[in-house]
Enzyme design. Structure first.
Site, short mmCIF file in Angstrom:
data_model
loop_
_atom_site.label_atom_id
_atom_site.label_comp_id
_atom_site.label_asym_id
_atom_site.label_seq_id
_atom_site.Cartn_x
_atom_site.Cartn_y
_atom_site.Cartn_z
N ARG A 63 1.01 -1.15 -0.38
CA ARG A 63 0.10 -0.11 -0.28
C ARG A 63 0.96 1.12 0.03
NH1 ARG A 63 -4.66 -0.70 2.90
NH2 ARG A 63 -4.80 0.82 3.20
N THR A 64 2.00 1.23 0.97
CA THR A 64 2.65 2.30 0.98
C THR A 64 4.10 2.80 -0.32
OG1 THR A 64 2.29 1.97 3.45
CG2 THR A 64 3.40 3.99 2.57
N LYS A 90 21.85 -10.89 0.18
CA LYS A 90 22.84 -11.90 -0.58
C LYS A 90 23.81 -10.80 0.73
CE LYS A 90 22.51 -11.41 -4.93
NZ LYS A 90 22.62 -11.36 -6.20
N ARG A 126 11.71 2.37 3.98
CA ARG A 126 10.78 1.59 4.18
C ARG A 126 11.35 0.28 5.35
NH1 ARG A 126 5.43 1.44 5.11
NH2 ARG A 126 4.83 -0.67 6.17
N HIS A 159 6.31 6.99 10.92
CA HIS A 159 5.52 7.43 9.78
C HIS A 159 4.70 8.58 9.54
CE1 HIS A 159 4.33 5.38 6.43
NE2 HIS A 159 2.77 4.12 6.37
#
Lengths: 427, 313
Positions: free
Chosen positions: B54-55, B82, B104, B132
């Site tokens: 969504r974000t 990795k 994020r 946020h």
């Protein structure tokens, strides 16, 4: 001269012959070192140094760790069992002692693990390790959480009257914890480690040690209540000693505001009130020693997001200077506190004779007197300098005191009559 | 505007400026061609170390409507799996000349650390339990849009506050803008030392419904039950869940909000989620405009002047 054992100060010559002090106060016929303006005291003793060898040679090796110790004024350090594999059997103890003999610049006293793999479940072979020279057992920053295992360890260690040093942390309360639980952890969105996690284990271990008549050492206290618990236990005659680190005496959790991983340590940095309590514990003799808890980590390990970075700060080269700068009044006489937390004599005792006594480290932290081993430190108490991680001799750079202005610096360190630090240079 | 890491870094004037800019930019969404060229030639990287479709899509839509070149970097299946560190990834993006990084991350403070390694502007799209900020701004925008103001409003934030970066940011945003905030929920889900937050705390949702302008429901994750923060989902829903009966106690003008994704039947019942008072879809729509405003003010503001002066591309 500041004698940390007798707490006396005087001016005069110390005559060293071979490995021992021949006399104090007499004139010497041999090589003469001018010490005008320097303080001569017993070599410092550390109760918790992570020397990382064997296993994590990228962080530190015994040669570099003990060079850092010599530079910081230490003549003896305790090597923690945070080797890979863990120092939980006599073979590794012997390997560490051999490396220390061959490459070390101070005496190294290995601390054996309490449990196999420092995993907290099965007792390690304490007897074999004791025979190899171990006097203290600890799982380093892994707590023995099982009361049953801890009780057995304390009772079993009584065989040799050995010391068990258990990291005080109830890990069921600290799973995933990243810092001290408080207003700051709430603001930063990091999971907090509550004080009671430390205090519960301190209280439990004191009860177990009291009943068993065993010797307990509580490492790196960080909360007010933990100090009170030890104080009360000592008053009851429990055979307990404890220590505190310079970073817990100076830095609080407000330093974490920018998520700088240099401040990530275990136990976490607490609050000004806890710092005040720790200092009171030093003043009234509850706390026996100030320990560097030298925990080197290479930059690649620390240069991460906060929660992925390992905990720990180096300390062997800064502990003396931080203690002098933060706890000792520079204008007071060596045996008075003035406006400081400690007199210089008290501070030096907490860095040498206190730790040596607490953990049966022989030949160190002794009086400055004829016939004693010549394990000495000469430092300049007035010099002001700035801590720069890149200039330290340890192999890692993670110092919580980066950029701090500190006071006093070792000039000569003497191990059994021989320089390990001469005029500021590691020999 | 420099980096956007935390609502704490903003003052009331700056928040108002962002919301006003978003209001102007919101019109672009209803134009036939939903694109303006203000960030043409600028490169924005969406660096997502934690899944959030969504974000990420909301940011991507915002970036594309501003004509930025967009790179999406997801940790899954990338060099991160990795073993590459955030610092190495950051230095790679730096070497490629990225202008802004939208990050994020599951680790609180990761965006702050990122600013030490890159010159690019850093926009926090959610870090751990910490912040946020664009979510808080879109919530403020949505409240202001419905109520006409923020100052003096009575807002309850209900549920899992302790693990919520949304709650942390929104509480700060509301307090900066002069709204009154009450945190509601079981004490196990309240942050430690909540007294340092400048809010009221209540464990009684029913007792406060009649006085609310906004009831903001937080997502309650199933694992919190496994961790014994509360005994069962049913008990939670019964005591702190929003249902039609509770909605009817609230004043007529009051609204219900949720940052999504919702657990229907837990913190919010299905009929409330679809009720007229629920503005959850508006929050999503406004998210694009608010993110456009933030990117515009961070990257384009000085060069191009007001966004609305620019004609559609």
């Amino acid at each position: 001269m500041v004698d940390p054992v007798r707490g006396t100060t005087q001016t005069g010559n110390v005559v060293v012959e071979g490995e021992t002090i021949r006399s104090v106060g007499e004139e010497s016929a041999g090589l003469r070192i001018e010490c005008e303006g320097l303080v001569c005291t017993s070599g410092l003793v550390d109760l918790s140094s992570h020397l990382r060898q064997p296993g994590r040679e990228d962080s530190e090796i015994i040669a570099t760790g003990t060079a850092a110790a010599a530079a910081g004024g230490y003549t003896a350090v305790s090597a923690m069992p945070t080797t890979e594999p863990a120092m939980d059997h006599a073979g590794i103890v012997e390997q560490v002692l051999r490396l220390a003999r061959e490459t070390g610049r101070c005496d190294v006293f290995p601390v054996g693990a309490i449990t196999k793999g420092r995993a907290g479940h099965e007792l390690a072979e304490m007897g074999a390790m004791h025979e190899a020279g171990v006097r203290t057992f600890s799982d380093a920053h892994h707590a023995v959480v099982s009361s049953q295992v801890m009780r057995r360890a304390l009772i079993y260690a009584r065989t040799w009257d050995a010391i068990v040093a258990n990291h005080p942390e109830d890990t069921s309360l600290t799973e995933g914890a990243q810092m001290h639980e408080g207003a700051m952890s709430s603001r930063l969105g990091l999971k907090g480690s509550p004080r009671e996690a430390e205090e519960i284990i301190v209280a439990r271990d004191l009860i177990l040690a009291e009943r068993a008549g065993a010797r307990l050492h509580v490492p790196h206290l960080s909360t007010r209540r933990a100090v009170e618990l030890v104080r009360d236990a000592k008053a009851r005659g429990v055979r307990v000693t404890c220590d505190v680190t310079p970073h817990h005496l100076v830095l609080d959790d407000s330093n974490l505001v920018d998520y700088d991983t240099r401040f990530k340590v275990v136990p976490p940095l607490r609050t000004p009130d806890d710092i005040a309590a720790l200092r009171e514990g030093l003043q009234d003799g509850t706390i026996d020693a100030i320990t560097s808890d030298h925990a080197p980590h290479p930059p690649d390990d620390k240069d991460h997001e906060w929660s992925y970075a390992p905990a720990g700060t180096v300390g062997l080269e800064t502990t003396l200077s931080v203690v002098l700068a933060e706890l000792v009044d520079p204008d007071a006489c060596p045996d008075t506190r003035g406006n400081g937390t400690l007199s210089m004599a008290e501070a030096l005792a907490l860095l040498s004779s206190g730790p040596a006594r607490a953990r049966d480290i022989e030949g160190h932290g002794r009086p400055i007197a004829a016939g004693e081993p010549a394990n000495l430190l000469l430092f300049d108490p007035g010099v002001i300098w700035q801590v720069v991680g890149d200039e330290l001799r340890t192999r890692s750079r993670n110092t919580a005191f980066e950029g701090h202005e500190v006071r006093g610096r070792a000039v000569h360190t003497v191990l059994r009559g021989k320089f390990t630090l001469n005029d500021g240079k590691v020999v | 505007m420099d980096d956007l890491l935390s609502i704490e870094d903003l003052d009331a004037g700056m928040i108002t400026r962002i919301l006003d800019t978003a209001e102007e930019l919101k019109d672009i969404a209803v134009r036939p061609i939903k694109k303006v060229p203000v960030l043409r030639g600028r490169t924005v990287c969406n660096l997502f170390y934690e899944d959030s479709t969504r974000t990420r899509i909301s940011f991507e839509v915002a970036e594309k409507r501003l004509s930025a070149d967009v790179i999406n970097f997801s940790a899954k299946g990338s060099s991160v799996s990795k073993g590459e560190s955030l610092k190495d990834t950051a230095l790679t993006l730096q070497a490629m000349g990225v202008d802004a990084i939208v990050i994020r991350h599951s680790s609180s403070g990761a965006p702050r650390r990122l600013t030490e390694w890159v010159d690019a502007k850093v926009l926090n799209a959610g870090d751990g339990w910490h912040q946020h900020p664009t979510q808080a701004l879109l919530d403020l925008f949505t409240i202001r849009e419905r109520m006409g103001r923020l100052e003096g409003l009575n807002v309850a934030i209900c549920g899992d506050v302790v693990h919520s970066r949304v709650a942390r940011s929104l509480v700060q945003g509301l307090r900066i803008m002069g709204a009154e905030v009450t945190l509601v929920g079981p004490p196990t889900l309240m942050p430690s030392h909540v007294e340092s937050w400048d809010v009221a705390v209540s464990h009684d949702l029913d007792g406060m419904l009649a006085d609310l302008d906004v009831c903001y429901l937080l997502r309650v994750q199933n694992e919190r039950m496994a961790e014994q923060f509360f005994p069962s989902v049913r008990e939670y829903a019964r005591i702190w869940g929003m249902d039609i009966d509770r909605l009817e106690v609230m004043p007529d003008h009051a609204i219900v909000m949720h940052p999504g994704p919702m657990n229907r039947g837990v913190e919010i019942s299905a009929d409330v989620a679809d009720a007229d008072q629920a503005v959850i879809v508006d929050q999503v729509t406004n998210g694009v405009a608010v993110r456009m405003a933030c990117l515009y003010l961070m990257l384009g503001g000085e060069q191009t002047g007001a966004a609305t002066e620019v004609t559609p591309a």
